[in-house]
Design a protein around this motif. Structure first.
Motif, PDB file in Angstrom:
ATOM      1  N   ASP A   9       0.807  -1.222   0.000  1.00  0.00           N
ATOM      2  CA  ASP A   9       0.000   0.000   0.000  1.00  0.00           C
ATOM      3  C   ASP A   9       0.836   1.266   0.000  1.00  0.00           C
ATOM      4  O   ASP A   9       0.297   2.370  -0.093  1.00  0.00           O
ATOM      5  N   THR A  53      -2.216   3.325  -1.666  1.00  0.00           N
ATOM      6  CA  THR A  53      -3.597   3.362  -1.169  1.00  0.00           C
ATOM      7  C   THR A  53      -3.710   3.776   0.289  1.00  0.00           C
ATOM      8  O   THR A  53      -4.825   3.846   0.823  1.00  0.00           O
ATOM      9  N   MET A  56      -6.276   6.406   0.995  1.00  0.00           N
ATOM     10  CA  MET A  56      -7.561   6.326   0.296  1.00  0.00           C
ATOM     11  C   MET A  56      -8.682   5.904   1.243  1.00  0.00           C
ATOM     12  O   MET A  56      -8.442   5.432   2.355  1.00  0.00           O
ATOM     13  N   ALA A  61      -9.535   2.122  -2.032  1.00  0.00           N
ATOM     14  CA  ALA A  61      -8.433   1.172  -1.886  1.00  0.00           C
ATOM     15  C   ALA A  61      -8.799  -0.183  -2.489  1.00  0.00           C
ATOM     16  O   ALA A  61      -7.983  -0.808  -3.179  1.00  0.00           O
ATOM     17  N   ARG A  64      -8.683   0.113  -6.370  1.00  0.00           N
ATOM     18  CA  ARG A  64      -7.316   0.211  -6.896  1.00  0.00           C
ATOM     19  C   ARG A  64      -6.630  -1.152  -6.869  1.00  0.00           C
ATOM     20  O   ARG A  64      -6.014  -1.582  -7.861  1.00  0.00           O
ATOM     21  N   GLU A  95      -8.176  -4.499   1.048  1.00  0.00           N
ATOM     22  CA  GLU A  95      -7.221  -4.792  -0.022  1.00  0.00           C
ATOM     23  C   GLU A  95      -7.009  -6.295  -0.183  1.00  0.00           C
ATOM     24  O   GLU A  95      -6.857  -6.791  -1.311  1.00  0.00           O
TER      25      GLU A  95
END
Length: 420
Positions: A9, A53, A56, A61, A64, A95
């Motif tokens: 990240d 991210t 974010m 996130a 992405r 994520e």
């Protein structure tokens, strides 16, 4: 050629994880901007991707990372490691879910422990433990909970995930090998995400051995600690790498406001008799960025030390709470540090860069039009050395460090290495 991908990240996370593969001889590139996935580093064995991210929202996130994971599938990447922050900053649950959705994975194994940097996991709790040094040398040692308890990992992940999150305790981890692998497979019936305890390198090796026995529809996630053992887990074959040398000044750019970094900068300044050039973050936030950049460059030009130059945010040396606006506007400060670094490289001979702070590292690389970082070695746990690719500083050595990583003498050891 089997290609491995790491999704982190932030940039320092991509670096400190990617370098674990370098230590085994794999050609590794850090991809600074996720938009370049598939466009750069095609001759490399490992891609360590900065998803960028950290700041974010959860939906941003997820989106992405999901898009990155799909690109990796299209690029015929065979295995992916979802790097998560060793203190669980950012959105690790969202994520990880994104990667599992994109790869249609049936199970994820989560191992955030990084014993070399005092991050351990006991009963699902992430701790910063002063007893880690003992735990790292004794598999029978279980640190008590007198260390700093950061969070309960399954609870943090579950808040951002639709899949059920479960836990594997230390006693099971230490059974190791096939027995642990069988337990992981059996746990699929109730949980699709499993958090594993670990307090030592031997624990991480046990987990790696178990991974080698589980089915391939498993996504592995964790910090740089487990990544150091994945070549064994995935039966990867080592290759070779080359390095570079230059003459000039070592430039340290400290953009992290972490007290660990503050202590490291102070030790380096005392060791080298090189006072840091302090960047007034308040002036930048007030809209006086260009004037402050010019002042910093002038002060840097007046310094007599030719071997070392330290550029550091002034807030690094101030009491906590006195720079409340800096955190919310960290990108504008990091961008200014990137501009300062770029102009310094245009005005003097820089031998190597040492950058601390993920945002700062990204903006330094962008200011230098860097496409990626070819990783070379781990100078200290979580503190990798690499070489810039692309732009006017192509081939320049760079060392990156997350704010909270490393002992107080970390920068001194790095400086000694870069000048020997």
């Amino acid at each position: 050629m089997e290609r491995i991908a790491i999704i982190a990240d932030d940039l320092t996370g991509a670096n400190d994880t990617g370098v674990q593969f370098c230590k085994h001889g794999f050609r590794t590139m850090v991809i600074i901007d996720a938009a370049n996935v598939g466009q750069v580093g095609r001759d490399k064995d490992v891609w360590a991707i900065n998803a960028d991210t950290r700041h974010m929202t959860v939906p941003e996130a997820y989106r992405r990372v999901y898009e990155i994971a799909l690109k990796l599938k299209e690029a015929a990447v065979s295995r992916v490691y979802k790097k998560i922050d060793s203190t669980l900053r950012g959105h690790p649950g969202a994520e990880l879910e994104a990667v599992m959705d994109a790869w249609q994975a049936g199970l994820a194994l989560v191992v955030p422990a990084f014993p070399a940097n005092r991050r351990v996991v006991v009963d699902g709790h992430l701790l910063i433990s002063e007893s880690t040094a003992m735990a790292a040398t004794s598999a029978s040692c279980i640190p008590d909970c007198s260390g700093q308890v950061l969070c309960h990992i399954p609870t943090v992940l579950q808040k951002e995930m639709n899949r059920q999150v479960g836990q594997i305790n230390l006693a099971m981890v230490r059974r190791g090998g096939e027995e642990l692998a069988n337990a992981l497979e059996a746990a699929r019936a109730n949980s699709q995400v499993l958090v594993l305890d670990a307090t030592s390198e031997e624990d991480l090796m046990n987990i790696a051995r178990a991974i080698s026995h589980v089915r391939q529809d498993v996504i592995v996630a964790g910090a740089a600690g487990l990544a150091a053992h994945l070549t064994m887990a995935w039966n990867l074959k080592p290759l070779t790498f080359r390095s570079f040398r230059r003459e000039g000044t070592v430039l340290v750019v400290a953009g992290s406001r972490n007290p660990v970094t503050a202590a490291q900068v102070q030790r380096l300044a005392e060791f080298s008799a090189c006072l840091p050039v302090q960047v007034d973050t308040a002036a930048i936030l007030a809209g006086n960025e260009e004037a402050e950049i010019k002042r910093v460059l002038q002060e840097a030009a007046d310094r007599e030390n030719k071997d070392l130059l330290i550029i550091a945010v002034a807030s690094l040396f101030q009491p906590p709470g006195t720079d409340a606006g800096a955190g919310k506007n960290s990108k504008s400060i990091a961008a200014a540090l990137g501009t300062i670094t770029s102009r310094l490289l245009g005005s003097r001979k820089i031998k190597s860069l040492v950058v601390t702070g993920g945002d700062t590292a990204v903006h330094v690389c962008r200011a230098l039009a860097v496409r990626g970082i070819n990783l070379s070695a781990d100078l200290l746990p979580g503190i990798p050395l690499g070489y810039l690719e692309g732009g006017p500083a192509d081939g320049l050595p760079i060392v990156t460090k997350a704010g909270g990583f490393g002992p107080p003498e970390a920068f001194i050891e790095v400086f000694r290495y870069l000048t020997q």
